[in-house]
Design an enzyme around this catalytic site. Structure first.
Site, mmCIF file in Angstrom:
data_model
loop_
_atom_site.group_PDB
_atom_site.id
_atom_site.type_symbol
_atom_site.label_atom_id
_atom_site.label_comp_id
_atom_site.label_asym_id
_atom_site.label_seq_id
_atom_site.Cartn_x
_atom_site.Cartn_y
_atom_site.Cartn_z
ATOM 1 N N TRP A 289 0.886 -1.230 0.069
ATOM 2 C CA TRP A 289 -0.130 -0.079 -0.006
ATOM 3 C C TRP A 289 0.664 1.367 -0.118
ATOM 4 O O TRP A 289 1.843 1.245 0.748
ATOM 5 C CB TRP A 289 -1.019 -0.028 1.067
ATOM 6 N N ASP B 95 -16.413 11.733 -2.488
ATOM 7 C CA ASP B 95 -15.628 10.478 -2.038
ATOM 8 C C ASP B 95 -16.320 9.673 -0.674
ATOM 9 O O ASP B 95 -17.662 10.101 -0.726
ATOM 10 C CB ASP B 95 -14.248 10.644 -1.673
ATOM 11 N N ASP B 96 -16.013 8.874 -0.223
ATOM 12 C CA ASP B 96 -16.385 7.991 1.090
ATOM 13 C C ASP B 96 -17.362 9.172 2.089
ATOM 14 O O ASP B 96 -16.724 9.986 2.486
ATOM 15 C CB ASP B 96 -15.258 7.442 1.791
ATOM 16 N N ARG C 165 -10.810 -2.972 7.923
ATOM 17 C CA ARG C 165 -11.102 -1.704 7.995
ATOM 18 C C ARG C 165 -12.551 -1.674 8.332
ATOM 19 O O ARG C 165 -13.487 -1.048 7.781
ATOM 20 C CB ARG C 165 -11.001 -1.162 6.598
ATOM 21 N N LYS D 34 -16.347 6.029 -8.704
ATOM 22 C CA LYS D 34 -15.172 5.573 -8.032
ATOM 23 C C LYS D 34 -15.550 4.210 -7.375
ATOM 24 O O LYS D 34 -16.297 4.478 -6.573
ATOM 25 C CB LYS D 34 -14.307 6.408 -7.331
ATOM 26 N N TRP D 35 -15.161 3.048 -7.901
ATOM 27 C CA TRP D 35 -15.639 1.819 -7.517
ATOM 28 C C TRP D 35 -14.447 1.229 -6.450
ATOM 29 O O TRP D 35 -13.322 0.861 -6.962
ATOM 30 C CB TRP D 35 -15.886 0.855 -8.572
ATOM 31 N N ASP D 36 -14.595 1.420 -5.407
ATOM 32 C CA ASP D 36 -13.445 1.129 -4.483
ATOM 33 C C ASP D 36 -13.644 -0.345 -3.707
ATOM 34 O O ASP D 36 -14.637 -0.899 -3.794
ATOM 35 C CB ASP D 36 -13.292 2.102 -3.161
ATOM 36 N N MET D 37 -12.452 -0.664 -3.251
ATOM 37 C CA MET D 37 -12.329 -2.143 -2.510
ATOM 38 C C MET D 37 -11.438 -1.966 -1.542
ATOM 39 O O MET D 37 -10.298 -1.995 -1.956
ATOM 40 C CB MET D 37 -12.041 -3.033 -3.568
ATOM 41 N N ASN D 38 -11.667 -1.968 -0.352
ATOM 42 C CA ASN D 38 -10.730 -1.673 0.659
ATOM 43 C C ASN D 38 -10.279 -2.648 1.595
ATOM 44 O O ASN D 38 -9.695 -2.405 2.659
ATOM 45 C CB ASN D 38 -11.092 -0.507 1.500
ATOM 46 N N ASP E 17 -2.623 5.195 -3.327
ATOM 47 C CA ASP E 17 -3.298 6.731 -2.288
ATOM 48 C C ASP E 17 -2.479 7.505 -2.022
ATOM 49 O O ASP E 17 -2.375 8.309 -1.430
ATOM 50 C CB ASP E 17 -3.959 5.896 -0.767
HETATM 51 C C1 GLA Z 1 -9.429 3.963 -0.264
HETATM 52 C C2 GLA Z 1 -9.233 4.875 -1.776
HETATM 53 C C3 GLA Z 1 -9.128 6.221 -1.313
HETATM 54 C C4 GLA Z 1 -10.374 6.859 -0.498
HETATM 55 C C5 GLA Z 1 -10.642 5.902 0.686
HETATM 56 C C6 GLA Z 1 -11.937 6.146 1.258
HETATM 57 O O1 GLA Z 1 -8.469 4.068 0.375
HETATM 58 O O2 GLA Z 1 -7.961 4.402 -2.188
HETATM 59 O O3 GLA Z 1 -8.837 7.097 -2.283
HETATM 60 O O4 GLA Z 1 -11.501 6.628 -1.470
HETATM 61 O O5 GLA Z 1 -10.734 4.760 0.184
HETATM 62 O O6 GLA Z 1 -12.219 5.556 2.070
#
Ligand code: GLA
Length: 723
Positions: free
Chosen positions: A195, A355-356, A433, A466-470, A538
């Protein structure tokens, strides 16, 4: 492009500069003969050398075990005499573990075949070779599919596996491709990282023991890339890159004679698949290439191929966006967003990505609401429609962040459907997370996600998501699948992501999906089929970013690299850098800003307008031109340089980045690439011949400044005033 020579029994697959040849052995097996620079039809069967037995050292062709261990099989199977990495493994109810594939025929199709439910390359002027195999004992029928395109030096292949046994079969491995390469000293190229440190190229001496690059995480991961390259010390570079966004295995191993086997496919450790009678399994596709020109050749082949034959949204108008994540994190309301949007509109930004944190109860930390994709009353009291209209009034379009594959324990979704979470029966699934993973094998889950995302897109007239996967997959037990299919969830999860994104694109053909996975943990060619740009990391610190871009751009066109300008000191590294350096290093991708622009001094705001104008002017070259890494950062640690050149070779620019200034140093001499020898170019008011810039180079003046970046633009001129 593809032909079969009846006399020699050789299949020739030709691209403009390469040939890939296979032969039929004993009328039963298909063996690899040659891959490399183009050879026009010729009998290459002498390359097979099957009489050279390493163990036992005899010439008994009837000794099948030794035979299989020497055969350069196109699709090796496990359990027989071939002790190298296999592509195919199968069990039946009686425990059968050794399939044997007998060649039964071939066909040549005039175009590329469609691949159901998976990302795939496309294009006219293609030919496809289909080789068929049957194993009457296991009941397996296998097709190896090879496509070549008239305009690309690549070969695309995958395998299709059908059960004709009359009973259920279980695939225990189904890799995509195998490539045999002759002995010779060389290095493997894979990618590593973490990361905030993604896409680091890793070179290793190839030898006994081999090289493995793999992921068992359900996505390639920050340190992974479904790729394997091999470069001879004296010769060309071969590689494979898979269109797949899940766990993968890439391996290069050396046999007793020193020959190599390279394989790539879905990782067998997180895979099994039940095939009922008559059912078919399609492996993902892999792109194979050979280039005599090392990594520069590879980069050009892949960039051109992906732009023309993989990225469906390549021609879509891309936004210059502002994203509020590093500006506000979770701490925002509508008025705060609008204050940023008002400034953004003044400066020429066209899309605002919220964003989030905009959904559910409006979470203020990553601990709730995932799954509830309706706007938070607290943060967006008028809903998405009202907010979007306010943006539209400013001339700004709306983008929205989602993390569809996940659910929070604190969410309406989890309360309503606790049975939608992946877990092992009897155990509480581990959080990461603070979130769990939804069971995408369940069609109700996929429908729910498609509908709720589509509703939000419609409400907000969003043009971008923006399709995220954390988090990565763990305890991947599916409450939906029966016990005999539990091993399928890893692959079904990936198929579920593909299905939802495909459905959204069908509903909203102009939508831009930017994929993201905590930065660049799912940056792969599979995702590019759905999403023309992917968030790369990030980490927006320019000193790190320029290195991350360099690794990413080895394989991927600059247009695919989601790239933003953020604040200083940087939130991840604490490093202080100039606005100019951050904008230059951020510009070479799909560009945007991610900082609180309301707090900038007016000079910096003015800079943003200029940066955006510059970006818009350079964008056609960034998107469509040729990229050259002139000096990789690893080469001297002090500076890095790359070049972008228009396809017409009449204009381009160099990005020069200085890490730490050298005391008592001097200017840096850079030899440019790709220019027309006989053309003159203007740089900063001076005229240079293309010949001189290519061979003698250009001198970048000495600058006493750490973390310094500059763009050196050049343009072809008529040949007067040569310098
Ligand atoms: C991830 C993404 C970030 C942001 C956060 C939000 O870490 O890579 O760009 O969108 O999630 O929780």
């Amino acid at each position: 492009m593809i032909n079969y020579d009846e006399e020699t029994k050789i299949f020739h697959l030709n691209t403009p500069h390469t040939s890939y040849c296979m032969t039929v052995v004993d009328d039963s097996y298909i063996a690899h003969l040659y891959y490399g620079e183009r050879i026009t039809r010729s009998n290459l069967n002498y390359l097979l050398r099957l009489h050279e037995y390493v163990f036992p050292p005899s010439e008994r062709p009837d000794e099948k075990a030794g035979f299989f261990d020497r055969l350069p099989a196109e699709y090796p199977v496990e359990g027989g005499g071939d002790f190298r990495e296999a592509c195919l493994g199968v069990r039946n109810d009686r425990g059968l573990i050794s399939p044997e594939l007998f060649f039964t025929g071939w066909k040549i199709h005039k175009k590329k075949k469609k691949l159901p439910g998976l990302p795939q390359t496309f294009g006219e002027n293609a030919q496809t070779l289909e080789l068929s195999f049957r194993d009457s004992v296991s009941g397996l029928v296998v097709y190896l599919i090879y496509t070549v395109f008239e305009d690309a030096d690549v070969l695309v292949r995958n395998a299709v596996i059908r059960n004709e046994s009359g009973n259920a079969l279980y695939l225990t491995r189904a890799l995509t491709a195998c490539l045999s390469l002759p002995a010779g000293k060389g290095k493997t190229l894979t990618f590593g990282g973490a990361w905030a440190r993604e896409h680091l190229p890793v070179w290793r001496e190839a030898g006994y023991g081999g090289t493995v690059s793999e992921s068992r995480r359900g996505a390639p991961g920050h340190g992974g890339q479904p790729f394997m390259g091999f470069c001879y010390d004296q010769g060309g570079l071969f590689g494979m890159h898979m269109l797949y966004s899940g766990s993968y295995l890439a391996k290069l191993e050396q046999d007793s004679f020193g020959d190599y086997r390279m394989v790539l496919g879905i990782h067998p450790d997180t895979f099994s698949w039940k095939l009922e009678e008559g059912e078919v399994f399609h492996t993902p596709e892999a792109v194979l290439f050979y280039t005599p020109d090392g990594t520069a050749g590879m980069t050009h082949i892949l960039h051109d191929f992906y732009r023309a034959h993989l990225i469906r949204g390549f021609g879509k108008q891309r936004p210059v966006l502002i994203n509020n994540w590093e500006a506000t994190y979770f701490d925002f309301d509508e008025e705060r967003l609008l204050s940023i949007a008002r400034e953004a509109a003044e400066l020429g930004i066209d899309t605002f990505v919220v964003d989030d944190g905009w959904f559910g109860r409006g979470r203020m930390e990553p601990s709730g609401d995932l799954g509830d994709w309706i706007p938070s009353k607290k943060k967006m009291p008028g809903g998405l429609k009202a907010f979007s209209l306010k943006l539209r009034a400013l001339g700004i379009r709306l983008g929205l962040w989602f993390e569809p594959e996940m659910v929070s324990e604190e969410s309406e979704l989890f309360r309503a459907h606790p049975d939608w979470v992946l877990h092992q029966e009897g155990r509480i699934p581990a959080k990461c997370r603070d979130q769990w993973i939804l069971d995408l094998a369940n069609p109700q889950v996929r429908d729910y996600l498609t509908d709720s995302i589509a509703f939000a897109i419609r409400e907000g007239a969003a043009t971008y998501i923006k399709w995220d996967m954390n988090r990565m997959l763990s305890e991947a037990g599916s409450p939906f699948l029966p016990p005999c299919r539990q091993g399928e969830i890893w692959h079904r999860h990936v198929l579920g992501v593909y299905e939802i994104q495909e459905r959204l694109l069908e509903m909203f053909p102009d939508l831009i999906i930017e994929n993201c996975a905590s930065g660049g943990a799912r940056f792969d060619p599979g995702m590019l089929y759905y999403s023309p740009q992917i968030w790369c990391s990030d980490n927006m610190d320019p000193v790190d970013r320029i290195r991350i871009h360099e690794g990413t751009a080895m394989l991927y066109p600059l247009s695919t690299i989601g790239s933003h300008v953020s604040k200083s000191p940087n939130d991840i590294t604490g490093r202080v850098t100039s606005f100019k350096t951050r904008s230059i290093t951020g510009m070479f991708g799909s560009f945007g800003y991610e900082l609180d622009i309301t707090r900038l001094a007016s000079a910096e705001k003015h800079d943003i307008s200029r940066q955006i104008n510059l970006y818009r002017r350079l964008r056609p070259m960034i998107f469509e031109g040729d990229y050259y890494c002139l000096v990789p950062i690893g080469e001297n640690g002090r500076y890095q340089a790359y070049e972008v050149l228009s396809k017409e070779r009449d204009e381009g620019f160099v990005v020069f980045f200085q890490n730490l200034v050298e005391p008592n140093g001097r200017g840096v001499r850079l030899c440019l690439k790709g220019l027309a020898n006989d053309c003159d170019y203007e740089i900063g008011g001076r005229i240079y011949s293309g010949d001189a810039l290519l061979k003698a180079g250009y001198i970048v003046p000495y600058v006493k400044q750490d973390f310094y970046a500059e763009i050196i633009e050049f343009k072809a001129v008529s040949s007067k005033n040569r310098f």
